[in-house]
Design a protein around this motif. Structure first.
Motif, PDB file in Angstrom:
ATOM      1  N   ASP A  62      35.478  26.522  60.242  1.00  0.00           N
ATOM      2  CA  ASP A  62      34.152  27.133  60.088  1.00  0.00           C
ATOM      3  C   ASP A  62      33.097  26.077  60.396  1.00  0.00           C
ATOM      4  O   ASP A  62      33.097  24.995  59.802  1.00  0.00           O
ATOM      5  CB  ASP A  62      33.968  27.662  58.665  1.00  0.00           C
ATOM      6  CG  ASP A  62      34.867  28.855  58.374  1.00  0.00           C
ATOM      7  OD1 ASP A  62      34.485  29.973  58.742  1.00  0.00           O
ATOM      8  OD2 ASP A  62      35.950  28.657  57.782  1.00  0.00           O
ATOM      9  N   THR A  63      32.190  26.413  61.315  1.00  0.00           N
ATOM     10  CA  THR A  63      31.182  25.460  61.769  1.00  0.00           C
ATOM     11  C   THR A  63      29.800  26.085  61.677  1.00  0.00           C
ATOM     12  O   THR A  63      29.604  27.237  62.081  1.00  0.00           O
ATOM     13  CB  THR A  63      31.445  25.027  63.222  1.00  0.00           C
ATOM     14  OG1 THR A  63      32.785  24.537  63.335  1.00  0.00           O
ATOM     15  CG2 THR A  63      30.473  23.956  63.655  1.00  0.00           C
ATOM     16  N   ALA A  64      28.838  25.327  61.137  1.00  0.00           N
ATOM     17  CA  ALA A  64      27.446  25.779  61.050  1.00  0.00           C
ATOM     18  C   ALA A  64      26.534  24.659  61.532  1.00  0.00           C
ATOM     19  O   ALA A  64      26.811  23.478  61.306  1.00  0.00           O
ATOM     20  CB  ALA A  64      27.091  26.175  59.624  1.00  0.00           C
ATOM     21  N   GLN A  65      25.456  25.048  62.183  1.00  0.00           N
ATOM     22  CA  GLN A  65      24.505  24.062  62.688  1.00  0.00           C
ATOM     23  C   GLN A  65      23.093  24.626  62.658  1.00  0.00           C
ATOM     24  O   GLN A  65      22.879  25.807  62.965  1.00  0.00           O
ATOM     25  CB  GLN A  65      24.866  23.630  64.111  1.00  0.00           C
ATOM     26  CG  GLN A  65      23.928  22.585  64.707  1.00  0.00           C
ATOM     27  CD  GLN A  65      24.456  21.995  65.998  1.00  0.00           C
ATOM     28  OE1 GLN A  65      25.590  21.527  66.062  1.00  0.00           O
ATOM     29  NE2 GLN A  65      23.632  22.010  67.039  1.00  0.00           N
ATOM     30  N   ALA A  66      22.137  23.785  62.277  1.00  0.00           N
ATOM     31  CA  ALA A  66      20.718  24.150  62.281  1.00  0.00           C
ATOM     32  C   ALA A  66      19.959  23.093  63.064  1.00  0.00           C
ATOM     33  O   ALA A  66      20.179  21.885  62.882  1.00  0.00           O
ATOM     34  CB  ALA A  66      20.187  24.246  60.858  1.00  0.00           C
ATOM     35  N   LEU A  78      10.404  16.005  69.485  1.00  0.00           N
ATOM     36  CA  LEU A  78      11.329  15.574  68.427  1.00  0.00           C
ATOM     37  C   LEU A  78      12.301  16.703  68.119  1.00  0.00           C
ATOM     38  O   LEU A  78      11.908  17.871  68.012  1.00  0.00           O
ATOM     39  CB  LEU A  78      10.562  15.199  67.160  1.00  0.00           C
ATOM     40  CG  LEU A  78      11.404  14.891  65.909  1.00  0.00           C
ATOM     41  CD1 LEU A  78      12.210  13.613  66.109  1.00  0.00           C
ATOM     42  CD2 LEU A  78      10.519  14.786  64.676  1.00  0.00           C
ATOM     43  N   GLN A  79      13.571  16.355  67.938  1.00  0.00           N
ATOM     44  CA  GLN A  79      14.588  17.331  67.553  1.00  0.00           C
ATOM     45  C   GLN A  79      15.406  16.787  66.389  1.00  0.00           C
ATOM     46  O   GLN A  79      15.906  15.664  66.443  1.00  0.00           O
ATOM     47  CB  GLN A  79      15.513  17.654  68.724  1.00  0.00           C
ATOM     48  CG  GLN A  79      16.504  18.759  68.421  1.00  0.00           C
ATOM     49  CD  GLN A  79      17.397  19.098  69.602  1.00  0.00           C
ATOM     50  OE1 GLN A  79      18.354  18.388  69.881  1.00  0.00           O
ATOM     51  NE2 GLN A  79      17.083  20.182  70.302  1.00  0.00           N
ATOM     52  N   LEU A  80      15.549  17.587  65.331  1.00  0.00           N
ATOM     53  CA  LEU A  80      16.362  17.248  64.173  1.00  0.00           C
ATOM     54  C   LEU A  80      17.489  18.273  64.065  1.00  0.00           C
ATOM     55  O   LEU A  80      17.262  19.472  64.275  1.00  0.00           O
ATOM     56  CB  LEU A  80      15.530  17.265  62.893  1.00  0.00           C
ATOM     57  CG  LEU A  80      14.324  16.319  62.850  1.00  0.00           C
ATOM     58  CD1 LEU A  80      13.520  16.557  61.574  1.00  0.00           C
ATOM     59  CD2 LEU A  80      14.757  14.869  62.944  1.00  0.00           C
ATOM     60  N   ALA A  81      18.680  17.821  63.738  1.00  0.00           N
ATOM     61  CA  ALA A  81      19.822  18.726  63.680  1.00  0.00           C
ATOM     62  C   ALA A  81      20.711  18.379  62.496  1.00  0.00           C
ATOM     63  O   ALA A  81      20.929  17.204  62.183  1.00  0.00           O
ATOM     64  CB  ALA A  81      20.629  18.674  64.979  1.00  0.00           C
ATOM     65  N   GLY A  82      21.205  19.416  61.836  1.00  0.00           N
ATOM     66  CA  GLY A  82      22.189  19.267  60.773  1.00  0.00           C
ATOM     67  C   GLY A  82      23.447  20.032  61.135  1.00  0.00           C
ATOM     68  O   GLY A  82      23.370  21.159  61.668  1.00  0.00           O
ATOM     69  N   TYR A  83      24.586  19.441  60.880  1.00  0.00           N
ATOM     70  CA  TYR A  83      25.869  20.005  61.321  1.00  0.00           C
ATOM     71  C   TYR A  83      26.851  19.929  60.164  1.00  0.00           C
ATOM     72  O   TYR A  83      26.919  18.927  59.443  1.00  0.00           O
ATOM     73  CB  TYR A  83      26.377  19.207  62.524  1.00  0.00           C
ATOM     74  CG  TYR A  83      27.804  19.463  62.934  1.00  0.00           C
ATOM     75  CD1 TYR A  83      28.108  20.434  63.872  1.00  0.00           C
ATOM     76  CD2 TYR A  83      28.853  18.708  62.396  1.00  0.00           C
ATOM     77  CE1 TYR A  83      29.420  20.658  64.267  1.00  0.00           C
ATOM     78  CE2 TYR A  83      30.164  18.927  62.788  1.00  0.00           C
ATOM     79  CZ  TYR A  83      30.437  19.898  63.723  1.00  0.00           C
ATOM     80  OH  TYR A  83      31.742  20.111  64.115  1.00  0.00           O
ATOM     81  N   GLY A  84      27.611  20.992  59.963  1.00  0.00           N
ATOM     82  CA  GLY A  84      28.631  21.004  58.926  1.00  0.00           C
ATOM     83  C   GLY A  84      29.862  21.746  59.398  1.00  0.00           C
ATOM     84  O   GLY A  84      29.770  22.718  60.163  1.00  0.00           O
ATOM     85  N   GLN A  85      31.031  21.288  58.945  1.00  0.00           N
ATOM     86  CA  GLN A  85      32.279  21.919  59.375  1.00  0.00           C
ATOM     87  C   GLN A  85      33.323  21.812  58.270  1.00  0.00           C
ATOM     88  O   GLN A  85      33.426  20.785  57.600  1.00  0.00           O
ATOM     89  CB  GLN A  85      32.798  21.260  60.651  1.00  0.00           C
ATOM     90  CG  GLN A  85      33.969  21.972  61.291  1.00  0.00           C
ATOM     91  CD  GLN A  85      34.378  21.343  62.615  1.00  0.00           C
ATOM     92  OE1 GLN A  85      34.945  20.267  62.640  1.00  0.00           O
ATOM     93  NE2 GLN A  85      34.053  22.021  63.723  1.00  0.00           N
ATOM     94  N   ILE A  86      34.080  22.891  58.087  1.00  0.00           N
ATOM     95  CA  ILE A  86      35.176  22.926  57.121  1.00  0.00           C
ATOM     96  C   ILE A  86      36.450  23.273  57.878  1.00  0.00           C
ATOM     97  O   ILE A  86      36.524  24.311  58.543  1.00  0.00           O
ATOM     98  CB  ILE A  86      34.918  23.966  56.009  1.00  0.00           C
ATOM     99  CG1 ILE A  86      33.658  23.607  55.223  1.00  0.00           C
ATOM    100  CG2 ILE A  86      36.114  24.045  55.068  1.00  0.00           C
ATOM    101  CD1 ILE A  86      33.268  24.658  54.195  1.00  0.00           C
TER     102      ILE A  86
END
Length: 282
Positions: A62-66, A78-86
């Motif tokens: 499962d992957t999510a990104q903002a 400017l670009q900011l990114a958050g990434y999470g994965q299980i």
């Protein structure tokens, strides 16, 4: 021009991985797959176990990104990114063996891995020079205690209307997974716990990358390029990956340090990469 742009993304992937059926053997007794096992293209039936020979193990991701993109000025972005994965399920390499004492069992790593990262990217256009500068930074962490970060600087220069030169330099460092030890430790002292791996990507790493890219841009105008494309890009990209030989000393608080088996001779250069590309828009 300063209105922010927000992008959200989510994906769920489900895989099955073919593995050796090791029955009730302990992790240090298991055997890895070989090319002779019926998981290969030579005759395996996807998803169907063959008791005593091979079986299929599940892996879900499962992957999510903002991402937030903001124009700070007419020439700065400017670009900011958050990434999470299980990741949940079988994550070992079924073909990889690790020498543990007198045995060579299949590697054994945890079935659960949660990871996340934060990154920032800044681009600044320089009108007088007809060029741009770029800055990237990223921080990474996961439940295997692999903590890493990288910083990259880039410069792009237009030469006329059809030639673009890009240069970049990147430095990266990460700590080892909590169960990683080098080959000498595994072979002479056994594992430090339940898990063991031979994966280089889970070792302590420090490297630097230097590279450049030359792009020739051809725009068709009234007539298509080669009679087909509105725009054609031909590019040549070259990168040099260098390992820091001082890493084994600077990370010596961990007695294993950086596994020196990855440093060939006295050379700092670990890899040379050359890429040729052709992109057509129509």
């Amino acid at each position: 021009c300063r209105n922010p742009t927000i992008a959200l993304a989510y994906s769920h992937c489900f895989y099955q991985v073919c593995d050796k059926d090791n029955g009730m053997l302990s992790p240090q007794e298991t055997k890895a797959l070989t090319g002779a096992d019926p998981c290969d293209k030579s005759g395996a039936i996807f998803g169907k176990d063959r008791p005593g020979t091979t079986l299929w193990r599940d892996l879900s991701i499962d992957t999510a990104q903002a991402t937030l993109t903001q124009n700070l000025s007419p020439t700065m972005n400017l670009q900011l990114a958050g990434y999470g994965q299980i990741l949940e399920g079988f994550q070992s390499n079924p073909y990889r063996r690790v020498r543990v004492g007198p045995n060579s069992p299949q590697e054994h790593i945890p079935d659960t891995r949660d990871r996340w990262s934060l990154s920032a990217r800044l681009n600044r256009y320089l009108p007088r020079l007809h060029s741009a500068v770029h800055f990237d930074a990223r921080f990474y962490d996961d439940t295997w205690r692999v903590i890493g970060g990288d910083v990259e600087l880039g410069y792009s220069q237009y030469v006329g209307k059809s030639l673009l030169l890009k240069f970049h330099a990147r430095v990266y460092q990460q700590s080892a997974a909590k169960f990683f030890k080098d080959a000498f430790y595994y072979q002479t002292l056994s594992t430090a716990g339940e898990y063991f791996t031979g994966d280089r990507e889970l070792s302590p790493v420090r490297n630097a990358t230097l590279g450049g890219k030359l792009t020739l841009i051809t725009i068709g105008g009234d007539k298509p390029v080669w009679g087909l494309f509105d725009k054609l890009q031909i590019n040549v990209k070259a990168d040099i990956l260098m390992l820091d030989v001082l890493a084994a000393d600077s990370l010596a608080d961990n007695p294993m340090g950086v596994d020196k088996q990855f440093i060939y001779g006295n050379s700092l250069i670990d890899a040379e990469i050359l890429q040729l590309g052709l992109l057509g828009n129509y």
